[in-house]
Write a protein that holds these residues in place. Structure first.
Motif, PDB file in Angstrom:
ATOM      1  N   ALA A   2       0.825  -1.193   0.000  1.00  0.00           N
ATOM      2  CA  ALA A   2       0.000   0.000   0.000  1.00  0.00           C
ATOM      3  C   ALA A   2       0.857   1.239   0.000  1.00  0.00           C
ATOM      4  CB  ALA A   2      -0.916  -0.007   1.242  1.00  0.00           C
ATOM      5  N   TRP A 226      -4.619  -0.526   3.293  1.00  0.00           N
ATOM      6  CA  TRP A 226      -4.498   0.523   2.288  1.00  0.00           C
ATOM      7  C   TRP A 226      -4.391   1.870   2.996  1.00  0.00           C
ATOM      8  CZ3 TRP A 226      -3.395   2.358  -2.237  1.00  0.00           C
ATOM      9  CH2 TRP A 226      -3.941   3.576  -2.662  1.00  0.00           C
ATOM     10  N   ARG A 641      -6.553   3.079  -6.927  1.00  0.00           N
ATOM     11  CA  ARG A 641      -6.047   1.740  -6.606  1.00  0.00           C
ATOM     12  C   ARG A 641      -6.998   0.711  -7.196  1.00  0.00           C
ATOM     13  NH1 ARG A 641      -8.496  -0.785  -1.277  1.00  0.00           N
ATOM     14  NH2 ARG A 641      -6.923  -2.351  -1.711  1.00  0.00           N
ATOM     15  N   ASN A 643      -9.475  -2.129  -6.780  1.00  0.00           N
ATOM     16  CA  ASN A 643     -10.327  -2.661  -5.717  1.00  0.00           C
ATOM     17  C   ASN A 643     -11.246  -3.705  -6.358  1.00  0.00           C
ATOM     18  OD1 ASN A 643     -12.278  -3.199  -3.736  1.00  0.00           O
ATOM     19  ND2 ASN A 643     -12.081  -1.152  -2.858  1.00  0.00           N
ATOM     20  N   GLU A 688      -9.548   6.285  -1.643  1.00  0.00           N
ATOM     21  CA  GLU A 688      -9.298   5.614  -2.923  1.00  0.00           C
ATOM     22  C   GLU A 688      -9.630   6.516  -4.109  1.00  0.00           C
ATOM     23  OE1 GLU A 688     -11.149   1.824  -3.294  1.00  0.00           O
ATOM     24  OE2 GLU A 688     -10.602   1.168  -1.274  1.00  0.00           O
TER      25      GLU A 688
END
Length: 769
Positions: A2, A226, A641, A643, A688
């Motif tokens: 992360a 994360w 990111r 997901n 995110e």
């Protein structure tokens, strides 16, 4: 691994109830040094609004209600606090020559308010799932100052509130209970410097095991949570007493260094570079680093392999993280498997009369193919793997359309894909055939595994993938595995653009000299395209020539040298001048692409300025602050990111969309993605997302926009490179506007780049030939 977490010094402790009124200003003597006392002031009040927050440093400017309607300006480490919270802040009073009296915050805790007004604001702030401003008003109107006691001790009484049913009551009670369960963890994490948002994530990841993991294995946080990277985990480790030269710390630092390298696009690091960088980060002896690296290799935590170095006579030791080593070997093997298989799912093209085929194409699509385009068509339909590359205006799109038309005429099953939703839509419009993102095509599942792979390949005779320059090593490996033996794979992209955001430079390696992958490079710019200033200047930039700026109707430079003035002028160009002259919508049709994120004309600052103009705060409209960002309905956003748990088949790094709903009671935000999917985010997941009014040029790969606006300043000197500017310019379909310095523009055109990435795919392909 992360990303690196924010270095918040403000932590979220146990929720405590103040004595007396909700606002109190006190002075304490002593000094918080070795004697444990504190010299300074304590200010308590309700956070009314945040006027400025720097996400990178945590510095915040806010207004706090200090009672009787008095608003106090507070500055300092408040990142993470939300409007509506009651805070107890420790710090010192000071005076600013322009802004007057201010309270300088050193740290803070949250407290439960004790007045009716404070309780209503607290409950309505969105901090408790299930309660928004209107419901908060009803609860406080019914229970008065006892509202918080009712929620905590007898939540079943909430049904007494009009129109508040058992389902909502249970949601509120569960949310409150979760806060109580987190309380002990929060108290512990406060002592080791963990911010509110990260503390909640740690608790959700480990539940009752959170304290043990943080105390005994703090470096696990960097891989499991994360938002936490090595630097944050290292700070926590130091606080819980992990020695500076602990093997646990050194190994974590080595893995972090490799992970950071993959973030920069490398698949491996030379051993000497890895050791040197790790020593710099860890500040320990070289011997300890070398010893721990040897242990990691023995434990199979990393892979060490001898590869050809810059001097072929001198091999270099390459150190890989395991997934990237496996993927690189597998991708080379899969490419060879596809190339060498004797089976052919399109046998009709083995002995086709190409003159007749091209004549049919001429009648069907209404144009002749140039010789290089004809060669590309033959390669795609007769070879199992082929690459088509070339710059703008050279006919890649028309060639792809011709290949698909011929394949479908022979009843072949054709599958089309691209790395992004925008690119997939463009490919579908071009061919008149359905196209999907690569992620959706492969049906990636939670954890990253694909539903289609070597054991369950795609039912396709021809797979065409566009914008392959942005295909990274891991995704390319999954794609190659999913192509059935005998099927044809055509990869299309511009090799002169920036390589992928993720590790590897797959397209460049496939095209490297000596590899067995056949390819065609289109170089002829067709007459209609040559009339475009965008196309003309893209090719000039790629050739190292200064762009033409006079007499162009679709390519402009607004010249200004100062970076801050560049930012202000750019906002005016985007929000007023372009809409007025060209009739383009500044939110939908115009995309700002910056060379870098930081700086006065970087994507971060430009997002703040453009949001103020295009999606300003409105009285009564919901919004949610996350660190230094505020999310509102109508915001352009992008995912940062992968997901795999979101949406129908995951939401991936680079996915763009628009915020369509923000529910303070349910604590959710909804994004309509560019793949026309509605995706819900819990407020804890909002790190995110970032705003996308301005993107870095890297993040724009695979997308096209009617108009692109690019700041070009000397403050971005290190990033000003030819392929970066070329990539930005080629994202525009109709109009390019540069704003900034002629000197910086010249620097970008002249600078070839910072060198190749550390990859060995080309070597492995050549070795298999």
């Amino acid at each position: 691994m992360a990303g690196v977490g924010r270095s918040d010094s403000c932590a979220f402790p146990a929720i405590v109830r103040p004595r007396g009124n909700s606002v109190r200003v006190t002075m304490r003597a002593g000094a918080e040094r070795g004697d444990g006392t504190f010299r300074g002031s304590v200010l308590e009040g309700s956070l009314e609004r945040i006027t400025f927050a720097n996400e990178e440093t945590g510095y915040t400017v806010a207004r706090v209600d200090a009672g009787r309607g008095e608003l106090v300006t507070v500055v300092g480490a408040l990142l993470g606090a939300q409007p509506g919270e009651s805070l107890r802040m420790r710090g010192r009073w000071g005076s600013h020559p322009q802004y007057g009296r201010q309270f300088h915050v050193e740290d803070y805790t949250t407290v439960l308010p004790a007045t009716v007004q404070g309780i209503q604001r607290y409950l309505g702030s969105g901090l408790i799932k299930g309660i928004g401003p209107k419901l908060a008003e009803k609860i406080v109107r019914h229970f008065g100052v006892a509202a918080l006691d009712v929620i905590e001790q007898t939540p079943e009484r909430l049904v007494e509130v009009p129109k508040l049913g058992p389902k909502r009551t249970k949601m509120i009670a569960d949310a409150w209970e979760e806060q109580k369960a987190i309380k002990e963890v929060m108290v512990f994490l406060q002592g080791v410097g963990v911010s509110t948002s990260l503390a909640v994530k740690i608790y959700k990841q480990y539940a009752d095991d959170a304290i043990r993991v943080v105390r005994d294995e703090p470096y696990r946080l960097a891989t499991d949570v994360w938002g936490i990277g090595f630097k944050t985990a290292d700070t926590i480790a130091r606080a819980v007493g992990i020695p500076h030269d602990s093997p646990q710390r050194i190994k974590a630092g080595l893995l972090f260094t490799l992970s950071e390298a993959t973030g920069d696009g490398h698949c491996y690091l030379p051993e000497q570079s890895l050791v040197a960088e790790a020593i710099k980060i860890l500040q320990v002896d070289a011997g300890a680093v070398i010893e721990c690296l040897a242990e990691l290799v023995a434990e199979e935590g990393v892979v060490r392999e001898e590869l050809p170095g810059p001097d072929p006579a001198e091999p270099e030791a390459a150190i890989y993280l395991v997934p990237f080593h496996r993927a690189e070997i597998a991708l080379a093997n899969q490419a060879r498997r596809l190339l060498d298989t004797p089976a052919d799912r399109m046998p009709a093209f083995a002995d086709v009369d190409w003159d007749r085929a091209f004549a049919w194409l001429r009648r069907t699509v209404g144009a002749d193919l140039a010789p290089a385009q004809q060669e590309a068509v033959r390669l795609a339909l007769t070879r199992k793997v082929a690459v088509l590359t070339g710059g703008p205006g050279c006919g890649k799109s028309f060639t792809v359309r011709s290949i698909v038309a011929l394949a479908r005429a022979k009843k072949a099953k054709v599958v089309l894909a691209a790395p992004t939703g925008r690119a997939a839509k463009r490919l579908a419009e071009l061919t008149g055939h359905e196209a999907a993102t690569v992620h959706r095509l492969l049906r990636l599942q939670p954890g990253g595994d694909a539903a289609y792979d070597r054991d369950n390949p795609l039912d396709a005779d021809l797979v065409v993938v566009d914008e392959v320059s942005m295909l990274d090593l891991l995704l390319a490996n999954k794609l190659f595995k999913a192509v059935a033996p005998g099927a044809h794979l055509l990869l299309v992209g511009d090799v002169d653009q920036l390589p992928s955001v993720g590790p590897g430079e797959v397209l460049r390696d496939l095209l490297a000299e000596g590899t067995p992958v056949p390819h065609v490079r289109l170089t002829q710019v067709f007459r209609q395209a040559a009339e475009s200033g965008v196309v003309t200047n893209a090719h000039r930039i790629n050739a190292g020539d200064y762009p033409l700026l006079h007499g162009m109707t679709d390519f402009f430079l607004f010249s200004v040298d100062d970076a801050e003035q560049t930012a202000a002028l750019l906002v005016d160009v985007v929000c007023r001048r372009i809409p007025r002259k060209f009739g383009l919508n500044p939110r939908r049709d115009v995309q700002v692409l910056a060379p870098m994120h930081r700086g006065p004309a970087g994507a971060g600052m430009l997002n703040q300025l453009l949001q103020q103009e295009l999606t300003p705060a409105r009285e009564g409209a919901p919004e949610r602050r996350v660190g230094g960002r505020v999310f509102r309905v109508g915001d352009k956003v992008t995912q940062i990111r992968n997901n795999y748990d979101k949406g129908a088949n995951g939401v991936f790094n680079g996915t763009q969309g628009v915020v369509t709903a923000l529910d303070l009671e349910a604590q959710t935000l909804t994004v309509r993605t560019d793949e026309d999917e509605d995706v819900d985010y819990d407020f804890l997941e909002l790190d995110e997302l970032v705003h996308a009014y301005a993107l870095t040029i890297h993040r724009s790969q695979g997308s096209e926009y009617p108009c692109v606006v690019i700041p070009v300043t000397t403050s971005a000197w290190m990033m000003l490179q030819r392929n970066l500017l070329y990539t930005g310019v080629t994202r525009a379909k109709k109009l390019v506007v540069l704003v900034g310095s002629k000197k910086a523009l010249g620097q970008a055109v002249r600078t070839v780049g910072s060198g190749r990435r550390h990859t060995a795919l080309a070597h492995r392909l050549r070795a298999s030939a």
